[in-house]
Write an enzyme that holds these catalytic residues in place. Structure first.
Site, short mmCIF file in Angstrom:
data_model
loop_
_atom_site.label_atom_id
_atom_site.label_comp_id
_atom_site.label_asym_id
_atom_site.label_seq_id
_atom_site.Cartn_x
_atom_site.Cartn_y
_atom_site.Cartn_z
N TYR A 107 -49.09 -10.40 1.08
CA TYR A 107 -48.86 -10.09 2.37
C TYR A 107 -49.97 -9.52 3.25
CZ TYR A 107 -46.88 -6.76 5.81
OH TYR A 107 -46.74 -6.16 6.91
N LYS A 204 -36.63 -4.33 3.40
CA LYS A 204 -36.12 -5.88 3.22
C LYS A 204 -34.88 -5.96 2.29
CE LYS A 204 -40.20 -6.81 5.20
NZ LYS A 204 -40.90 -5.57 5.22
#
Length: 389
Positions: A107, A204
């Site tokens: 990420y 998420k």
């Protein structure tokens, strides 16, 4: 041992007992103490739940209790975001002069911590190709204190051999920290393979409704106590209402993840043969170069896939514009499908050279929600057809 759905509903029942069926929201900054002894004890209790909300809150403790049970760890703690989780953990576990190993495919925020933040603090870093387990060993130095892994990786969905990394690290006295955001503890439990600490952007899948920013760390109490000490200084505290919403989202995680898995696999299969697509990155496909490893350490493959288009950035952007259901958004893991161009999203975290080295310009990250599978597949194929004309 109870099943996952039972755990998500009941694992926090004794954490802060109440007669309320739905946990109350403890919207308070501080709690009173009965006497000086109780006050002094609360001031030093790691990850407490009724002294001061920066130190801990009942809503924090309840969400953490469920995540710890799901991940199979001794304990867990919550933070204000996924980035708060990773930065607080790293700052707690390394010091000036130490060395940290990370992944090339990871990420953008994590990459920025490794490439931009830590070197400013006197911590050296090495990023390796995580597809090669031997690369981690080659990167080890006498000063290595921490290895950061992420599997599947964002946004290329590459797989890291968790057991190989954990065994290597333990043999050299090095701690390991794994990002389990994409997989969730329903599809993968890094602690089962020997990883020390697991972290999530709980914004998420754990929350699952795109209405909370949160992070979670799970692992041994001794290590989490060190991280908690640092969290008191960074102050990245999750609000009580957000912790309550996180817990409510976790309750339905075992119901949502199978649909995400089904939709991700269906989209990957449908798009992989489309003439506008160069490559689909999804570990659930038999054509994925690490499919066997993914099968060995995962129970499902998640809802996120990377799609590379033949026409580069322009075609990727046109595909995003042509989608009907997935919205153009930086997040993922909610009930609604989202899609994004990672090279654009990461421009605020990494330099152009750093982005070019890790993310193809024509890559779209497509995060399948829980909509009907046939609708998502038809929409994606129609958008691909539109950009191929």
């Amino acid at each position: 041992m109870p099943g996952k759905s039972t755990v998500t509903v009941h694992a926090d029942r004794e954490t802060h007992p109440s007669r309320a069926v739905a946990p109350p929201i403890y919207q308070t900054a501080a709690f009173s103490a009965e006497d000086a002894t109780a006050f002094a004890a609360g001031a030093v209790e790691p990850r407490g739940k009724d002294f001061y909300t920066r130190f801990g809150n009942p809503n924090h403790a309840q969400a953490a209790a469920v995540v710890a049970e799901l991940e199979g760890t001794e304990a867990a703690m919550v933070t204000a975001s996924g980035m708060a989780a990773i930065t607080t953990a790293v700052l707690a576990l390394v010091s000036c002069g130490d060395h940290v190993i990370g992944q090339k495919s990871t990420y953008g925020g994590t990459a920025s911590v490794l490439l931009n933040l830590l070197p400013r603090l006197g911590v050296s870093t090495t990023l390796v190709d995580q597809r090669d387990s031997g690369a981690f060993e080659k990167a080890l130095t006498p000063k290595t204190r921490l290895i950061l892994v992420e599997t599947p990786s964002n946004p290329l969905l590459q797989i890291t051999d968790l057991r190989a990394v954990a065994d290597l690290a333990r043999a050299h006295g090095v701690l390991t920290l794994a990002d389990n955001t994409f997989a969730t503890p329903l599809n993968q439990r890094p602690a089962d393979f020997g990883i020390d600490v697991v972290w999530h952007s709980a914004t998420k899948y754990l929350n699952g409704h795109s209405d909370v920013s949160a992070g979670v760390l799970a692992g041994p109490e001794q290590i989490l106590d060190r991280i908690w000490d640092t969290s008191l200084l960074t102050g990245a505290t999750l609000g009580p209402i957000d912790a309550w919403l996180l817990l409510r989202g976790i309750r339905t995680l075992p119901l949502r993840v199978p649909r995400h898995n089904d939709n991700g696999l269906a989209l990957a299969g449908a798009l992989s043969s489309h003439p506008a697509v160069t490559r689909v990155h999804y570990p659930g496909l038999a054509t994925h170069p690490q499919h066997k490893l993914a099968v060995d350490q995962m129970n499902g493959f998640g809802g996120v896939l990377g799609v590379e288009f033949t026409g580069g950035y322009e075609m990727a952007d046109a595909f995003l514009a042509a989608l009907r259901y997935p919205r153009r958004s930086a997040s993922l893991g909610g009930v609604e499908s989202l899609a994004v161009h990672p090279a654009s999203m990461w421009a605020g975290m990494l330099s152009d050279d750093q982005i070019t080295a890790t993310v193809p310009a024509g890559l779209v990250r497509l995060a399948a929600g829980t909509e009907d599978t046939a609708d998502l597949v038809a929409d994606a194929l129609a958008a691909a057809d539109a950009v191929h004309q």
